[in-house]
Design a protein around this motif. Structure first.
Motif, PDB file in Angstrom:
ATOM      1  N   LYS A  41       0.804  -1.225   0.000  1.00 27.77           N
ATOM      2  CA  LYS A  41       0.000   0.000   0.000  1.00 27.77           C
ATOM      3  C   LYS A  41       0.844   1.286   0.000  1.00 27.77           C
ATOM      4  N   TRP A  42       2.063   1.213   0.530  1.00 25.83           N
ATOM      5  CA  TRP A  42       2.820   2.451   0.695  1.00 25.83           C
ATOM      6  C   TRP A  42       4.160   2.442  -0.026  1.00 25.83           C
ATOM      7  N   VAL A  43       4.994   1.482   0.304  1.00 28.83           N
ATOM      8  CA  VAL A  43       6.364   1.535  -0.202  1.00 28.83           C
ATOM      9  C   VAL A  43       6.415   1.392  -1.715  1.00 28.83           C
ATOM     10  N   ILE A  44       5.761   0.347  -2.243  1.00 28.10           N
ATOM     11  CA  ILE A  44       5.838   0.113  -3.694  1.00 28.10           C
ATOM     12  C   ILE A  44       5.161   1.224  -4.491  1.00 28.10           C
ATOM     13  N   PRO A  45       3.895   1.607  -4.156  1.00 29.39           N
ATOM     14  CA  PRO A  45       3.252   2.659  -4.961  1.00 29.39           C
ATOM     15  C   PRO A  45       4.002   3.995  -4.904  1.00 29.39           C
ATOM     16  N   TYR A  46       4.293   4.460  -3.673  1.00 32.76           N
ATOM     17  CA  TYR A  46       4.928   5.779  -3.550  1.00 32.76           C
ATOM     18  C   TYR A  46       6.402   5.731  -3.952  1.00 32.76           C
ATOM     19  N   GLY A  47       7.052   4.604  -3.665  1.00 31.51           N
ATOM     20  CA  GLY A  47       8.440   4.475  -4.116  1.00 31.51           C
ATOM     21  C   GLY A  47       8.534   4.522  -5.630  1.00 31.51           C
ATOM     22  N   THR A  48       7.571   3.848  -6.275  1.00 33.27           N
ATOM     23  CA  THR A  48       7.547   3.878  -7.744  1.00 33.27           C
ATOM     24  C   THR A  48       7.316   5.288  -8.263  1.00 33.27           C
ATOM     25  N   LYS A  49       6.397   6.018  -7.621  1.00 31.88           N
ATOM     26  CA  LYS A  49       6.121   7.392  -8.044  1.00 31.88           C
ATOM     27  C   LYS A  49       7.340   8.291  -7.863  1.00 31.88           C
ATOM     28  N   ILE A  50       8.015   8.123  -6.732  1.00 32.66           N
ATOM     29  CA  ILE A  50       9.205   8.940  -6.470  1.00 32.66           C
ATOM     30  C   ILE A  50      10.298   8.644  -7.490  1.00 32.66           C
ATOM     31  N   ILE A  51      10.512   7.367  -7.756  1.00 34.31           N
ATOM     32  CA  ILE A  51      11.537   6.991  -8.744  1.00 34.31           C
ATOM     33  C   ILE A  51      11.192   7.528 -10.125  1.00 34.31           C
ATOM     34  N   LEU A  52       9.912   7.399 -10.513  1.00 33.06           N
ATOM     35  CA  LEU A  52       9.487   7.920 -11.819  1.00 33.06           C
ATOM     36  C   LEU A  52       9.632   9.429 -11.874  1.00 33.06           C
ATOM     37  N   ALA A  53       9.312  10.123 -10.759  1.00 29.27           N
ATOM     38  CA  ALA A  53       9.440  11.581 -10.730  1.00 29.27           C
ATOM     39  C   ALA A  53      10.891  11.999 -10.896  1.00 29.27           C
ATOM     40  N   ILE A  54      11.782  11.261 -10.215  1.00 24.03           N
ATOM     41  CA  ILE A  54      13.215  11.569 -10.340  1.00 24.03           C
ATOM     42  C   ILE A  54      13.698  11.317 -11.763  1.00 24.03           C
ATOM     43  N   ILE A  55      13.233  10.202 -12.349  1.00 18.55           N
ATOM     44  CA  ILE A  55      13.628   9.893 -13.730  1.00 18.55           C
ATOM     45  C   ILE A  55      13.111  10.958 -14.688  1.00 18.55           C
ATOM     46  N   ILE A  56      11.849  11.363 -14.495  1.00 25.23           N
ATOM     47  CA  ILE A  56      11.275  12.408 -15.357  1.00 25.23           C
ATOM     48  C   ILE A  56      12.079  13.704 -15.240  1.00 25.23           C
ATOM     49  N   PHE A  57      12.451  14.053 -14.006  1.00 26.61           N
ATOM     50  CA  PHE A  57      13.191  15.303 -13.801  1.00 26.61           C
ATOM     51  C   PHE A  57      14.583  15.241 -14.429  1.00 26.61           C
ATOM     52  N   MET A  58      15.309  14.164 -14.197  1.00 26.75           N
ATOM     53  CA  MET A  58      16.671  14.044 -14.709  1.00 26.75           C
ATOM     54  C   MET A  58      16.690  13.985 -16.234  1.00 26.75           C
ATOM     55  N   VAL A  59      15.829  13.110 -16.788  1.00 25.09           N
ATOM     56  CA  VAL A  59      15.771  13.000 -18.248  1.00 25.09           C
ATOM     57  C   VAL A  59      15.253  14.300 -18.861  1.00 25.09           C
ATOM     58  N   GLY A  60      14.219  14.870 -18.219  1.00 28.32           N
ATOM     59  CA  GLY A  60      13.664  16.118 -18.735  1.00 28.32           C
ATOM     60  C   GLY A  60      14.662  17.252 -18.683  1.00 28.32           C
ATOM     61  N   LYS A  61      15.448  17.305 -17.614  1.00 28.56           N
ATOM     62  CA  LYS A  61      16.468  18.346 -17.515  1.00 28.56           C
ATOM     63  C   LYS A  61      17.491  18.215 -18.635  1.00 28.56           C
ATOM     64  N   TYR A  62      17.892  16.986 -18.915  1.00 30.97           N
ATOM     65  CA  TYR A  62      18.831  16.747 -20.009  1.00 30.97           C
ATOM     66  C   TYR A  62      18.217  17.152 -21.351  1.00 30.97           C
ATOM     67  N   LEU A  63      16.943  16.744 -21.556  1.00 27.92           N
ATOM     68  CA  LEU A  63      16.271  17.089 -22.813  1.00 27.92           C
ATOM     69  C   LEU A  63      16.076  18.603 -22.928  1.00 27.92           C
ATOM     70  N   ALA A  64      15.798  19.258 -21.794  1.00 27.68           N
ATOM     71  CA  ALA A  64      15.628  20.714 -21.826  1.00 27.68           C
ATOM     72  C   ALA A  64      16.913  21.393 -22.282  1.00 27.68           C
ATOM     73  N   ARG A  65      18.035  20.891 -21.793  1.00 27.63           N
ATOM     74  CA  ARG A  65      19.320  21.464 -22.199  1.00 27.63           C
ATOM     75  C   ARG A  65      19.575  21.218 -23.686  1.00 27.63           C
ATOM     76  N   VAL A  66      19.272  19.997 -24.137  1.00 28.95           N
ATOM     77  CA  VAL A  66      19.498  19.662 -25.550  1.00 28.95           C
ATOM     78  C   VAL A  66      18.582  20.467 -26.458  1.00 28.95           C
ATOM     79  N   VAL A  67      17.277  20.512 -26.096  1.00 26.64           N
ATOM     80  CA  VAL A  67      16.307  21.231 -26.933  1.00 26.64           C
ATOM     81  C   VAL A  67      16.615  22.723 -26.968  1.00 26.64           C
TER      82      VAL A  67
END
Length: 289
Positions: free
Chosen positions: A18-44
């Motif tokens: 109920k807690w660790v897997i759902p929210y952990g997954t969201k946190i990991i995805l948010a971090i991935i979105i931010f890191m990849v997005g930051k890289y893409l923002a610099r490239v674009v």
């Protein structure tokens, strides 16, 4: 003991499910979105800047647009990352708007500099690499920022000038034209031969290949000063040769004037002393009793 262990395993399983897997997954995805997005923002943003440079050949505009594009893309990425965490981004956007208004009121000078930077890019009074005088500061334009203009002085100092100071004052661009006129004033004594002095100056100018023949250099009597005759000399040169020719011609004129006996007047101070220059100063002293 087995019952207690079973209860603990159920609680841990529930916690993970109920807690660790759902929210952990969201946190990991948010971090991935931010890191990849930051890289893409610099490239674009860089790609946008290159497109601007190819279309306009304006490096200052490229730097300006690249900075704006990067921050806009980064803002979108931050909102997307927060949305992945389950945060209501609609209220966040409203909050950012309200905060932006408050920050805008607090940073009016910065907004003025930003607006001035936009106007400079629109009217383009100078380009990167031009030597200009703006806001009582002279230097070569090295970079155009969102808020400030970066100049490099002749002695290799870097000066950041607010864009509003540049745009709200007169701007002198010394590099915008291919040729410039050098304005000399040479003083000769009233006893000197004016025609001989003019011939000497003409010869110096003709022997210097950097001095342009068209427009023709001007050598005339410009003024009759209190202690000298002033010759106004106006040769034209390539802008890149301005200071080199200025220094060389000044030195050559002095050397050639000395060779032909044309004197350059200078201030003199005559002191008339009496026959006995020694002045005695007597001091009355009183003895204390």
């Amino acid at each position: 003991m087995e019952t207690i262990d079973a209860i603990k395993s159920i609680e841990i399983g529930t916690l993970l499910e109920k807690w660790v897997i759902p929210y952990g997954t969201k946190i990991i995805l948010a971090i991935i979105i931010f890191m990849v997005g930051k890289y893409l923002a610099r490239v674009v943003s860089r790609l946008v800047g290159r497109a601007i440079l190819v279309s306009t050949k304006d490096e200052m505009l490229q730097s300006f647009v690249t900075s704006i594009a990067y921050f806009l893309f980064l803002l979108v990425i931050i909102i997307a990352s927060l949305s992945q965490l389950g945060i209501n981004t609609s209220s966040l956007v409203a909050l950012i708007g309200a905060a932006g208004l408050a920050v805008g009121l607090a940073l009016q000078n910065s907004l003025q500099n930003f607006a001035a930077g936009v106007m400079i890019l629109i009217f383009k009074p100078f380009n990167k690499g031009d030597f200009i005088e703006a806001g009582n500061i002279s230097g070569t334009v090295t970079q155009m920022g969102l808020i400030v203009l970066e100049l490099r002085t002749a002695d290799n100092k870097t000066i950041l000038v607010p864009n509003s100071s540049v745009f709200n004052n007169s701007i002198t661009n010394y590099s915008s034209n291919e040729t410039r006129r050098i304005d000399f004033i040479f003083d000769i004594s009233y006893e000197a031969d004016i025609e001989k002095a003019k011939i000497v100056i003409h010869q110096i100018l003709e022997n210097d290949p950097r001095v342009l023949a068209d427009p023709q250099p001007l050598v005339v009597v410009g003024a009759l000063a209190a202690s000298s005759v002033q010759l106004f000399v106006r040769p034209w040169v390539q802008t890149t040769n301005y200071w080199a020719v200025h220094f060389d011609i000044t030195e050559k004129v002095k050397i050639e004037f000395d060779k032909v006996g044309i004197s350059i007047p200078y201030n003199k101070l005559d002191l008339n002393l009496p026959n006995n220059p020694v002045i005695k100063i007597e001091r009355n002293t009183k003895k204390s009793t």
